[in-house]
Scaffold this motif. Structure first.
Motif, PDB file in Angstrom:
ATOM      1  N   GLY A  17       2.905   5.028   6.215  1.00 19.05           N
ATOM      2  CA  GLY A  17       1.516   4.706   5.905  1.00 19.05           C
ATOM      3  C   GLY A  17       0.543   5.678   6.540  1.00 19.05           C
ATOM      4  O   GLY A  17      -0.426   6.123   5.906  1.00 19.05           O
ATOM      5  N   ARG A  43      -9.224  -5.716   1.223  1.00 14.95           N
ATOM      6  CA  ARG A  43      -8.342  -4.601   1.565  1.00 14.95           C
ATOM      7  C   ARG A  43      -7.613  -4.076   0.336  1.00 14.95           C
ATOM      8  O   ARG A  43      -7.479  -2.863   0.151  1.00 14.95           O
ATOM      9  CB  ARG A  43      -7.332  -5.029   2.634  1.00 14.95           C
ATOM     10  N   CYS A  51      -1.458  -0.927 -10.640  1.00 10.86           N
ATOM     11  CA  CYS A  51      -1.615  -1.781  -9.474  1.00 10.86           C
ATOM     12  C   CYS A  51      -2.196  -3.119  -9.904  1.00 10.86           C
ATOM     13  O   CYS A  51      -3.279  -3.159 -10.504  1.00 10.86           O
ATOM     14  CB  CYS A  51      -2.549  -1.130  -8.451  1.00 10.86           C
ATOM     15  N   LYS A  53     -10.026  -2.001  -1.830  1.00 10.10           N
ATOM     16  CA  LYS A  53     -10.332  -0.703  -1.218  1.00 10.10           C
ATOM     17  C   LYS A  53      -9.177   0.274  -1.414  1.00 10.10           C
ATOM     18  O   LYS A  53      -9.384   1.453  -1.723  1.00 10.10           O
ATOM     19  CB  LYS A  53     -10.636  -0.871   0.271  1.00 10.10           C
ATOM     20  N   HIS A  54      -7.958  -0.229  -1.234  1.00 15.01           N
ATOM     21  CA  HIS A  54      -6.789   0.631  -1.403  1.00 15.01           C
ATOM     22  C   HIS A  54      -6.657   1.094  -2.851  1.00 15.01           C
ATOM     23  O   HIS A  54      -6.425   2.293  -3.117  1.00 15.01           O
ATOM     24  CB  HIS A  54      -5.527  -0.114  -0.988  1.00 15.01           C
ATOM     25  N   ILE A  60      -2.996   5.857   4.404  1.00 10.95           N
ATOM     26  CA  ILE A  60      -3.405   4.514   3.995  1.00 10.95           C
ATOM     27  C   ILE A  60      -4.637   4.116   4.789  1.00 10.95           C
ATOM     28  O   ILE A  60      -4.749   4.424   5.984  1.00 10.95           O
ATOM     29  CB  ILE A  60      -2.258   3.502   4.243  1.00 10.95           C
ATOM     30  N   ILE A  61      -5.571   3.407   4.166  1.00 15.16           N
ATOM     31  CA  ILE A  61      -6.839   3.084   4.826  1.00 15.16           C
ATOM     32  C   ILE A  61      -6.619   2.293   6.113  1.00 15.16           C
ATOM     33  O   ILE A  61      -5.688   1.505   6.228  1.00 15.16           O
ATOM     34  CB  ILE A  61      -7.788   2.314   3.875  1.00 15.16           C
ATOM     35  N   ILE A  97      -5.948  -1.581   6.422  1.00 14.96           N
ATOM     36  CA  ILE A  97      -4.610  -2.054   6.083  1.00 14.96           C
ATOM     37  C   ILE A  97      -3.634  -1.754   7.212  1.00 14.96           C
ATOM     38  O   ILE A  97      -2.793  -2.588   7.562  1.00 14.96           O
ATOM     39  CB  ILE A  97      -4.128  -1.422   4.759  1.00 14.96           C
ATOM     40  N   THR A 134       1.383   3.864  -3.260  1.00 20.39           N
ATOM     41  CA  THR A 134       1.038   5.279  -3.051  1.00 20.39           C
ATOM     42  C   THR A 134       2.224   6.178  -3.388  1.00 20.39           C
ATOM     43  O   THR A 134       2.063   7.226  -4.030  1.00 20.39           O
ATOM     44  CB  THR A 134       0.592   5.507  -1.595  1.00 20.39           C
ATOM     45  N   ALA A 160       0.829  -1.201   0.000  1.00 21.22           N
ATOM     46  CA  ALA A 160       0.000   0.000   0.000  1.00 21.22           C
ATOM     47  C   ALA A 160       0.869   1.260   0.000  1.00 21.22           C
ATOM     48  O   ALA A 160       0.610   2.219  -0.745  1.00 21.22           O
ATOM     49  CB  ALA A 160      -0.932   0.003   1.204  1.00 21.22           C
TER      50      ALA A 160
END
Length: 263
Positions: free
Chosen positions: A175, A66, A52, A69-70, A180-181, A184, A41, A37
């Motif tokens: 992160g 996950r 990705c 979603k990322h 980052i969500i 994660i 990013t 992640a």
């Protein structure tokens, strides 16, 4: 760690490397974990094309959720980000059918786990070749240079690695800085190579915080005899893996032929 400055340094490093190499961007395997992640990013923030890839092989549902979603968040925030899902489960199953599967081999499960990583590496380079992208690695310092917790020519087969000089705790700091969500950030780290939810800590026998402590003391020349109890146990785990996996961390041995034999 000066998190914002470290992030900017990595982003500039990535962009400069790709530009000098005359490459169009990056491809990253996104697993649903913190390392991939953060790397995806950072690649996205270069402004260069960032692909990705999701490459499930009998993947645990939570990992897939996950990862998606990322990726959705990245695609929403960055116009230069795209994604592809390539289901490698049928490829993996066909490979298994073509190979002897005698259960007498105690290493069969690990061998098949490493095969998953190598199929993913091949897939990453397929897309890298199509688009003239660099394959960005996602291993942190503990994994890459501490205990060798990766597959040779699998997730270890990359063109460059932007976080290999960062400890796991520092990756988490990045992160948080990169937003980052939460799923994660709070998920237990796992390599996802066995088709279940087993964590890295369960496989290794120590947490990343413990391994960072052991790496620091190992680099300072300490030995297991300097510690007692759990510290001694962790230090021995680190030392054993560090020694056993030197073949991953060192250059490929080359047999140098004496000059007089070539004449």
């Amino acid at each position: 760690m000066q998190t914002e400055k470290v992030a900017d340094h990595i982003i500039n490093w990535l962009k400069n490397y790709a530009t000098k190499a005359n490459m169009n961007g990056f491809v990253v395997g996104v697993s649903g974990g913190i390392d991939s992640a953060v790397v995806s990013t950072l690649c996205a923030k270069t402004g260069l094309d960032t692909l990705c890839l999701e490459m499930p092989i009998h993947q645990h549902a939570s990992h897939i959720t996950r990862a998606r979603k990322h990726i959705e968040a990245l695609e929403h925030n960055f116009a230069n980000v795209s994604s592809v899902e390539t289901n490698l489960t049928p490829v993996f199953e066909d490979f298994k059918k073509a190979m002897p599967q005698e259960r007498k081999f105690e290493t069969l499960d690990l061998t098949l786990a490493n095969t998953r990583a190598r199929l993913r590496m091949t897939t990453l380079y397929y897309f890298a070749g199509l688009h003239k992208y660099l394959v960005a690695g996602t291993g942190n310092k503990i994994e890459d240079f501490g205990i060798g917790f990766y597959t040779k020519y699998g997730d270890g087969g990359v063109d460059l690695n932007p976080i290999a000089d960062l400890l796991k705790s520092e990756v988490y700091d990045l992160g948080n800085h990169l937003n980052i969500i939460e799923e994660i950030v709070t998920a237990a780290p796992t390599d996802g190579l066995f088709g279940d939810s087993r964590s890295d800590e369960e496989q290794i026998g120590a947490s990343y915080d413990e391994l960072e402590w052991a790496m620091k003391n190992h680099d300072e020349g300490k030995t297991a005899d300097d510690f007692e109890g759990r510290n001694k146990e962790v230090f021995e785990i680190y030392s054993r893996l560090n020694s056993a996996n030197q073949h991953k961390m060192n250059p490929i041995p080359v047999c140098n032929i004496p000059v007089h034999l070539k004449k």
